[in-house]
Design a protein around this motif. Structure first.
Motif, PDB file in Angstrom:
ATOM      1  N   ILE A 194      17.464  15.051  -4.912  1.00 15.30           N
ATOM      2  CA  ILE A 194      16.062  15.281  -5.265  1.00 15.30           C
ATOM      3  C   ILE A 194      15.378  13.954  -5.582  1.00 15.30           C
ATOM      4  O   ILE A 194      14.200  13.742  -5.273  1.00 15.30           O
ATOM      5  N   GLY A 195      16.113  13.037  -6.190  1.00 19.38           N
ATOM      6  CA  GLY A 195      15.572  11.725  -6.519  1.00 19.38           C
ATOM      7  C   GLY A 195      15.134  10.954  -5.281  1.00 19.38           C
ATOM      8  O   GLY A 195      14.194  10.142  -5.346  1.00 19.38           O
ATOM      9  N   ALA A 196      15.803  11.202  -4.152  1.00 22.98           N
ATOM     10  CA  ALA A 196      15.412  10.537  -2.908  1.00 22.98           C
ATOM     11  C   ALA A 196      14.018  10.974  -2.485  1.00 22.98           C
ATOM     12  O   ALA A 196      13.222  10.171  -1.980  1.00 22.98           O
ATOM     13  N   GLY A 197      13.705  12.244  -2.682  1.00 28.63           N
ATOM     14  CA  GLY A 197      12.371  12.746  -2.357  1.00 28.63           C
ATOM     15  C   GLY A 197      11.307  12.144  -3.252  1.00 28.63           C
ATOM     16  O   GLY A 197      10.224  11.769  -2.790  1.00 28.63           O
ATOM     17  N   ILE A 198      11.612  12.044  -4.540  1.00 30.71           N
ATOM     18  CA  ILE A 198      10.664  11.443  -5.491  1.00 30.71           C
ATOM     19  C   ILE A 198      10.422   9.986  -5.135  1.00 30.71           C
ATOM     20  O   ILE A 198       9.278   9.505  -5.137  1.00 30.71           O
ATOM     21  N   ALA A 199      11.484   9.258  -4.819  1.00 35.84           N
ATOM     22  CA  ALA A 199      11.368   7.840  -4.468  1.00 35.84           C
ATOM     23  C   ALA A 199      10.510   7.647  -3.223  1.00 35.84           C
ATOM     24  O   ALA A 199       9.673   6.731  -3.161  1.00 35.84           O
ATOM     25  N   SER A 200      10.695   8.498  -2.230  1.00 37.26           N
ATOM     26  CA  SER A 200       9.911   8.386  -0.999  1.00 37.26           C
ATOM     27  C   SER A 200       8.434   8.640  -1.262  1.00 37.26           C
ATOM     28  O   SER A 200       7.561   7.928  -0.742  1.00 37.26           O
ATOM     29  N   ALA A 201       8.130   9.658  -2.075  1.00 38.38           N
ATOM     30  CA  ALA A 201       6.738   9.985  -2.378  1.00 38.38           C
ATOM     31  C   ALA A 201       6.032   8.816  -3.072  1.00 38.38           C
ATOM     32  O   ALA A 201       4.893   8.463  -2.739  1.00 38.38           O
ATOM     33  N   ILE A 202       6.702   8.198  -4.035  1.00 34.99           N
ATOM     34  CA  ILE A 202       6.120   7.039  -4.736  1.00 34.99           C
ATOM     35  C   ILE A 202       5.892   5.892  -3.752  1.00 34.99           C
ATOM     36  O   ILE A 202       4.854   5.218  -3.780  1.00 34.99           O
ATOM     37  N   THR A 203       6.836   5.677  -2.866  1.00 36.91           N
ATOM     38  CA  THR A 203       6.726   4.599  -1.884  1.00 36.91           C
ATOM     39  C   THR A 203       5.545   4.823  -0.951  1.00 36.91           C
ATOM     40  O   THR A 203       4.855   3.867  -0.566  1.00 36.91           O
ATOM     41  N   TYR A 204       5.295   6.087  -0.556  1.00 36.76           N
ATOM     42  CA  TYR A 204       4.162   6.383   0.322  1.00 36.76           C
ATOM     43  C   TYR A 204       2.838   5.966  -0.323  1.00 36.76           C
ATOM     44  O   TYR A 204       1.941   5.445   0.346  1.00 36.76           O
ATOM     45  N   TRP A 205       2.702   6.199  -1.619  1.00 40.36           N
ATOM     46  CA  TRP A 205       1.485   5.798  -2.326  1.00 40.36           C
ATOM     47  C   TRP A 205       1.339   4.270  -2.328  1.00 40.36           C
ATOM     48  O   TRP A 205       0.259   3.727  -2.090  1.00 40.36           O
ATOM     49  N   ILE A 206       2.438   3.596  -2.572  1.00 43.12           N
ATOM     50  CA  ILE A 206       2.391   2.125  -2.653  1.00 43.12           C
ATOM     51  C   ILE A 206       2.016   1.509  -1.306  1.00 43.12           C
ATOM     52  O   ILE A 206       1.151   0.625  -1.228  1.00 43.12           O
ATOM     53  N   VAL A 207       2.644   1.975  -0.224  1.00 45.60           N
ATOM     54  CA  VAL A 207       2.397   1.388   1.094  1.00 45.60           C
ATOM     55  C   VAL A 207       0.962   1.633   1.534  1.00 45.60           C
ATOM     56  O   VAL A 207       0.331   0.776   2.176  1.00 45.60           O
ATOM     57  N   THR A 208       0.394   2.772   1.169  1.00 43.00           N
ATOM     58  CA  THR A 208      -0.992   3.069   1.540  1.00 43.00           C
ATOM     59  C   THR A 208      -1.969   2.170   0.797  1.00 43.00           C
ATOM     60  O   THR A 208      -2.938   1.656   1.386  1.00 43.00           O
ATOM     61  N   ILE A 209      -1.738   1.967  -0.477  1.00 42.15           N
ATOM     62  CA  ILE A 209      -2.607   1.091  -1.272  1.00 42.15           C
ATOM     63  C   ILE A 209      -2.585  -0.334  -0.717  1.00 42.15           C
ATOM     64  O   ILE A 209      -3.624  -0.986  -0.577  1.00 42.15           O
ATOM     65  N   ILE A 210      -1.396  -0.825  -0.369  1.00 45.46           N
ATOM     66  CA  ILE A 210      -1.279  -2.178   0.187  1.00 45.46           C
ATOM     67  C   ILE A 210      -2.037  -2.282   1.506  1.00 45.46           C
ATOM     68  O   ILE A 210      -2.741  -3.277   1.771  1.00 45.46           O
ATOM     69  N   ALA A 211      -1.931  -1.257   2.357  1.00 44.13           N
ATOM     70  CA  ALA A 211      -2.621  -1.267   3.654  1.00 44.13           C
ATOM     71  C   ALA A 211      -4.138  -1.308   3.467  1.00 44.13           C
ATOM     72  O   ALA A 211      -4.844  -2.044   4.183  1.00 44.13           O
ATOM     73  N   ILE A 212      -4.653  -0.537   2.524  1.00 40.93           N
ATOM     74  CA  ILE A 212      -6.094  -0.531   2.256  1.00 40.93           C
ATOM     75  C   ILE A 212      -6.566  -1.910   1.810  1.00 40.93           C
ATOM     76  O   ILE A 212      -7.609  -2.411   2.261  1.00 40.93           O
TER      77      ILE A 212
END
Length: 457
Positions: A194-212
């Motif tokens: 389950i922790g792998a899913g949480i980690a991926s979700a947090i990473t998606y937010w970070i990568v999007t902010i950096i792209a913007i």
């Protein structure tokens, strides 16, 4: 990007576009790769749960991502035709489309996740991990789809190194979060898979902010002023994006969902088989990033050349991409056969899982050649904006021929679960042959039309 005149120049430009895309795809896929691998080190039933959850999520995420890939040829076509003023509006409408699709997926998932999992023959612990993994992933659905759109814009300008840089910045973050949340290190809760899913979700937010931030502050993106004004939703533009993108997304969904369907059918063979199958599929999918990256590079280059009405150049890029893809995939297939046992050790320390994973990997080696042909061709066809026939061919080769054949081989021959892998190889081969015929037809048609146009002029 710039116009090329010789084969050497084309190879150089293709390589410049392709290499950063490959690194980006490998880094993006590494999130799923390490989810599976690290969860396998935690426990077999957590690996099986993440395998089931991933099998349900990956076709959806890649399918929607495929729809948003339509931004790449749309923008590349505008750049090739020197219509840069249309770029910003198209990108923002793509972002709006991404948000709408994300909300729709979350809504549908909320109502369907329990019925789907309850209908499967899963142990209680496996079902619990699968559901919790999917719920965790859902936290990052909106930013993931927005990033898909922004990355399509970045790549369409030929700045694939920027996508690579952004993704490489976030990969270590995902690995650290996986380590902390799967195994409960440094005082963090021990979530397992389950922790792998949480980690991926947090990473998606970070990568999007950096792209913007990159698009808003760095050249050449700033000259398009993407975030300077936020236009109203244009359903006319949505229609264009979806008309072109839905066949792309459905084609990708059809191809990825067949692998997920096989995983679900394999639930009857028990946790060890599911875990071994998913481990082998995870690694072969990792290798698939090579032809997929060539495919994405061809979409950019072919759409750029067709936008400029240089159809012979588009034809040359298609041929080069397929040749390079076949050459590389032949090498990776041989290496997969040689090192299959060592690769299996990456995923588990349990002898049964290692032995079965090695056998599945042997079949996976034969995926490489068909993937090396069909993926680049799909990319070239998207560059030509020819996507509907590809979707129909995918349905026939995978769902009408591949899956039924797999069911027969698995249930009525000694192959048992390996029968599904044999059917996948056959489905991929049929897809490669039909797509080859379609590409040749499209290229011939465009060259004839160009010749008639030149005569009339």
């Amino acid at each position: 990007m710039e116009q090329t005149f010789t084969q050497v120049e084309k190879i150089k430009q293709l390589w410049i576009i392709f290499t950063p895309i490959l690194i980006t795809q490998l880094a993006m896929f590494s999130m799923s790769f390490f989810d599976i691998m690290m969860t396998g080190k935690y426990a077999a039933h957590h690996l099986a749960g993440v395998a089931v959850g991933s099998s349900l999520w990956v076709p959806i995420s890649t399918g929607i991502g495929g729809i948003l890939l339509s931004i790449t040829p749309i923008v590349s076509h505008f750049i090739g035709a020197n219509q840069k003023k249309n770029v910003s509006f198209s990108v923002l409408q793509g972002v709006y489309t991404a948000i709408g699709l994300a909300l729709l997926i979350i809504l549908i998932g909320g109502f369907s996740i329990n019925p789907i999992l309850n209908a499967m023959n899963l142990e209680y612990d496996v079902r619990y991990v699968a559901k919790s993994y999917l719920v965790s992933i859902s936290i990052g659905v909106i930013p993931l789809f927005i990033y898909n759109t922004l990355r399509s814009f970045i790549d369409a300008l030929g700045k694939t190194k920027v996508s690579m840089f952004i993704t490489l910045m976030t990969l270590p973050i995902n690995l650290i979060l996986n380590y902390l949340l799967i195994f409960g290190k440094l005082g963090f809760p021990e979530f397992g898979g389950i922790g792998a899913g949480i980690a991926s979700a947090i990473t998606y937010w970070i990568v999007t902010i950096i792209a913007i931030v990159f698009i808003h502050t760095q050249e050449p993106f700033t000259k398009f002023k993407v975030f300077h004004n936020l236009p109203r939703v244009s359903f006319k533009k949505w229609k264009e994006i979806l008309q072109f993108g839905i066949p792309i997304g459905l084609s990708i969904f059809i191809e990825t969902s067949i692998f997920s369907a096989v995983t679900l059918f394999m639930s009857k063979y028990g946790t060890i088989v599911i875990a071994s199958h998913q481990a082998a599929l995870n690694f072969t999918s990792f290798l698939y990033m090579i032809p997929l990256s060539i495919s994405m590079a061809l979409t950019i280059l072919v759409s750029y050349e067709t936008g400029a009405k240089r159809f012979k150049d588009a034809h040359s890029y298609s041929f080069l991409g397929i040749t390079i893809g076949v050459s590389i995939s032949f090498i990776t297939g041989v290496l997969l056969i040689i090192f299959k046992n060592k690769i299996a050790l990456l995923y588990s320390s349990e002898p049964e899982v290692i032995a079965l994973t090695s056998r599945f990997l042997l079949f996976g080696a034969f995926f490489q050649l068909s993937d090396a042909i069909q993926a680049p061709i799909q990319g070239a066809l998207r560059g030509y904006k020819d996507v509907r026939v590809t979707f129909i061919m995918a349905i026939i080769s995978f769902w009408i021929i591949g899956l039924p054949l797999g069911f027969i081989l698995a249930n009525f021959t000694i192959l048992e679960p390996f029968g599904y892998w044999v059917s996948l190889i056959i489905g991929l081969a049929i897809g490669a042959l039909t797509l080859t015929a379609r590409l040749l037809y499209v290229q011939k048609k465009q060259l004839i039309e160009q010749g008639q146009h030149n005569i009339s002029v």
